[in-house]
Design a protein around this motif. Structure first.
Motif, PDB file in Angstrom:
ATOM      1  N   ALA A  18      80.708 -10.938  18.745  1.00 27.95           N
ATOM      2  CA  ALA A  18      80.376 -10.265  17.366  1.00 27.95           C
ATOM      3  C   ALA A  18      80.804  -9.693  16.236  1.00 27.95           C
ATOM      4  CB  ALA A  18      80.346  -8.954  19.079  1.00 27.95           C
ATOM      5  N   ARG A  19      82.716  -9.647  16.727  1.00 27.11           N
ATOM      6  CA  ARG A  19      83.048  -9.610  15.820  1.00 27.11           C
ATOM      7  C   ARG A  19      82.493 -10.711  14.481  1.00 27.11           C
ATOM      8  NH1 ARG A  19      88.863 -12.493  15.671  1.00 27.11           N
ATOM      9  NH2 ARG A  19      87.508 -13.977  15.290  1.00 27.11           N
ATOM     10  N   ASP A  20      82.992 -11.766  15.063  1.00 34.39           N
ATOM     11  CA  ASP A  20      82.172 -12.374  13.220  1.00 34.39           C
ATOM     12  C   ASP A  20      80.147 -12.825  13.174  1.00 34.39           C
ATOM     13  OD1 ASP A  20      84.472 -13.764  14.236  1.00 34.39           O
ATOM     14  OD2 ASP A  20      84.091 -15.717  15.543  1.00 34.39           O
ATOM     15  N   LEU A  21      80.257 -11.879  14.191  1.00 32.17           N
ATOM     16  CA  LEU A  21      78.273 -12.247  13.561  1.00 32.17           C
ATOM     17  C   LEU A  21      78.284 -10.639  12.647  1.00 32.17           C
ATOM     18  CD1 LEU A  21      75.520 -12.711  14.135  1.00 32.17           C
ATOM     19  CD2 LEU A  21      75.291 -10.566  16.148  1.00 32.17           C
ATOM     20  N   ALA A  22      78.829 -10.028  13.290  1.00 36.14           N
ATOM     21  CA  ALA A  22      79.065  -9.092  12.061  1.00 36.14           C
ATOM     22  C   ALA A  22      79.219  -9.180  10.596  1.00 36.14           C
ATOM     23  CB  ALA A  22      80.292  -7.474  12.375  1.00 36.14           C
ATOM     24  N   ILE A  23      80.635 -10.029  11.132  1.00 40.39           N
ATOM     25  CA  ILE A  23      81.865 -10.282   9.634  1.00 40.39           C
ATOM     26  C   ILE A  23      80.399 -11.035   8.644  1.00 40.39           C
ATOM     27  CG2 ILE A  23      83.042 -12.103   8.478  1.00 40.39           C
ATOM     28  CD1 ILE A  23      84.657 -10.662  10.524  1.00 40.39           C
ATOM     29  N   LEU A  24      79.646 -12.262   9.701  1.00 40.85           N
ATOM     30  CA  LEU A  24      78.394 -12.695   8.530  1.00 40.85           C
ATOM     31  C   LEU A  24      77.582 -12.059   8.175  1.00 40.85           C
ATOM     32  CD1 LEU A  24      78.512 -16.271  10.695  1.00 40.85           C
ATOM     33  CD2 LEU A  24      80.185 -15.843   8.729  1.00 40.85           C
ATOM     34  N   ARG A  43      87.859   4.249   8.837  1.00 44.17           N
ATOM     35  CA  ARG A  43      87.429   5.210   8.294  1.00 44.17           C
ATOM     36  C   ARG A  43      85.869   5.153   7.625  1.00 44.17           C
ATOM     37  NH1 ARG A  43      91.580   8.230   8.067  1.00 44.17           N
ATOM     38  NH2 ARG A  43      93.441   8.172   7.674  1.00 44.17           N
ATOM     39  N   VAL A  44      85.881   3.778   7.799  1.00 46.64           N
ATOM     40  CA  VAL A  44      83.986   3.158   7.688  1.00 46.64           C
ATOM     41  C   VAL A  44      83.083   3.821   8.594  1.00 46.64           C
ATOM     42  CG1 VAL A  44      84.602   1.701   5.248  1.00 46.64           C
ATOM     43  CG2 VAL A  44      83.257   1.276   7.764  1.00 46.64           C
ATOM     44  N   LEU A  45      83.717   4.084   9.778  1.00 50.13           N
ATOM     45  CA  LEU A  45      83.066   4.455  10.713  1.00 50.13           C
ATOM     46  C   LEU A  45      83.153   6.370  10.528  1.00 50.13           C
ATOM     47  CD1 LEU A  45      84.630   1.744  13.313  1.00 50.13           C
ATOM     48  CD2 LEU A  45      82.675   1.642  11.979  1.00 50.13           C
ATOM     49  N   PRO A  46      81.540   6.964  11.090  1.00 47.44           N
ATOM     50  CA  PRO A  46      80.365   5.763  11.914  1.00 47.44           C
ATOM     51  C   PRO A  46      79.614   5.915  10.373  1.00 47.44           C
ATOM     52  CG  PRO A  46      80.042   8.106  11.664  1.00 47.44           C
ATOM     53  CD  PRO A  46      81.662   7.971  11.658  1.00 47.44           C
ATOM     54  N   LEU A  47      78.824   5.142  10.313  1.00 47.42           N
ATOM     55  CA  LEU A  47      79.036   3.548   9.157  1.00 47.42           C
ATOM     56  C   LEU A  47      77.248   5.144   8.600  1.00 47.42           C
ATOM     57  CD1 LEU A  47      78.259  -0.040  10.612  1.00 47.42           C
ATOM     58  CD2 LEU A  47      79.332   0.889   8.069  1.00 47.42           C
ATOM     59  N   GLY A  48      77.132   4.838   7.971  1.00 51.84           N
ATOM     60  CA  GLY A  48      75.382   5.448   7.021  1.00 51.84           C
ATOM     61  C   GLY A  48      75.225   4.585   6.606  1.00 51.84           C
ATOM     62  N   ALA A  72      74.957  -4.850  13.840  1.00 57.76           N
ATOM     63  CA  ALA A  72      75.906  -5.463  14.765  1.00 57.76           C
ATOM     64  C   ALA A  72      77.087  -5.427  14.616  1.00 57.76           C
ATOM     65  CB  ALA A  72      75.924  -6.524  13.359  1.00 57.76           C
ATOM     66  N   ILE A  73      77.381  -4.462  13.207  1.00 60.04           N
ATOM     67  CA  ILE A  73      79.081  -3.249  13.657  1.00 60.04           C
ATOM     68  C   ILE A  73      79.041  -2.693  14.481  1.00 60.04           C
ATOM     69  CG2 ILE A  73      80.233  -2.178  11.744  1.00 60.04           C
ATOM     70  CD1 ILE A  73      79.273  -3.687   9.499  1.00 60.04           C
ATOM     71  N   GLU A  74      78.053  -2.394  14.708  1.00 66.38           N
ATOM     72  CA  GLU A  74      77.877  -0.819  16.074  1.00 66.38           C
ATOM     73  C   GLU A  74      78.633  -1.816  17.222  1.00 66.38           C
ATOM     74  OE1 GLU A  74      74.283   1.422  15.243  1.00 66.38           O
ATOM     75  OE2 GLU A  74      76.022   2.850  14.125  1.00 66.38           O
ATOM     76  N   ALA A  75      77.931  -3.062  16.801  1.00 64.22           N
ATOM     77  CA  ALA A  75      77.750  -3.757  18.715  1.00 64.22           C
ATOM     78  C   ALA A  75      79.212  -4.567  18.430  1.00 64.22           C
ATOM     79  CB  ALA A  75      76.763  -4.532  18.907  1.00 64.22           C
ATOM     80  N   TYR A  76      79.536  -4.233  17.459  1.00 67.98           N
ATOM     81  CA  TYR A  76      81.141  -5.038  17.812  1.00 67.98           C
ATOM     82  C   TYR A  76      82.417  -3.770  17.671  1.00 67.98           C
ATOM     83  CZ  TYR A  76      85.895  -5.816  15.310  1.00 67.98           C
ATOM     84  OH  TYR A  76      87.094  -5.457  14.935  1.00 67.98           O
TER      85      TYR A  76
END
Length: 178
Positions: A18-24, A43-48, A72-76
Motif C-alpha cells: 500500500a505504501r509503494d502504491l501510494a508513492i508511485l 502533518r499533511v494528514l488529513p489530505l485535502g 492510495a495514501i489514506e489506504a496506506y
C-alpha cells in the motif's frame, strides 16, 4: 497503472504494498520527485485537495491531490503499523524509520523487470509522464512549470519537444498527403 499494481502484489507485507502504491501514484499523479515524496511528514494528514511540497533549493509549491492519490495514501495510512503524526515521515520503512529513496527505485526496477518493461521506466520517468500527459491534454506550459517546481521555463520546455514529436507521428500516420 500496471507498474503500481505489480509493486503492490510483490510487497512483503500488505501495508508495504500500500505504501509503494501510494508513492508511485504520488509521483505520477502530482509530479513529485522521489525525494519530495519521501520528505513529506504526517502533518499533511488529513489530505485535502492540495499538498504543499518543498522541492529543490527549498522552493515550496502547491500541487493538486487527485482522488486516486488521496485514496492510495489514506489506504496506506490505515494499514501502516507505525504511528504517523507530527513531524514523523509519512512514508516509513519496514522498521518504522525513514524510507530510503533507493528502496523506491529498486521496487520500481523489480516491478519493471517482472513486467518486461523498458529500463527507461524509472520513478523519475513517472514525473516526466505527469508533465507530458498534462501538456498533451492542453495544459499551459507555465502551469506545468509551476506544478513541477522548475525555476526556469526552459527546464519545462523539453516536454514540448516530446509532444511535438508525438503530434508529428500522428500527422504522418493520419494525414492522407503526409
Amino acid at each position: 497503472m500496471e507498474l503500481a499494481e505489480n509493486a503492490l502484489e510483490a510487497a512483503s507485507a500488505p501495508w508495504i504494498g500500500a505504501r509503494d502504491l501510494a508513492i508511485l501514484l504520488l509521483l505520477y499523479g502530482a509530479g513529485l520527485r522521489v525525494a519530495e515524496a519521501l520528505s513529506l511528514t504526517a502533518r499533511v494528514l488529513p489530505l485535502g485537495a492540495t499538498l504543499r511540497v518543498t522541492g529543490k533549493r527549498n522552493k515550496a509549491r502547491i500541487v493538486p491531490v487527485v482522488p486516486a492519490v488521496k485514496e492510495a495514501i489514506e489506504a496506506y495510512v490505515a494499514q501502516c503499523p507505525y504511528p504517523l503524526s507530527g513531524d514523523a515521515r509519512l512514508f516509513v520503512g519496514a522498521r518504522g524509520g525513514p524510507l530510503n529513496p533507493d528502496l523506491v527505485r529498486r521496487s520500481v526496477a523489480a516491478a519493471r523487470r517482472r513486467l518486461g518493461l523498458p529500463e527507461t521506466l524509472t520513478p523519475h520517468a513517472l514525473r516526466h509522464s505527469f508533465a507530458t500527459h498534462l501538456l498533451a491534454r492542453g495544459a499551459d506550459l507555465r502551469a506545468i512549470q509551476e506544478l513541477l517546481g522548475h525555476a526556469s521555463l526552459s527546464s519545462t520546455q523539453i516536454y514540448t519537444a516530446v509532444d511535438a514529436a508525438r503530434l508529428l507521428d500522428v500527422y504522418r500516420h493520419a494525414h492522407p498527403r503526409a
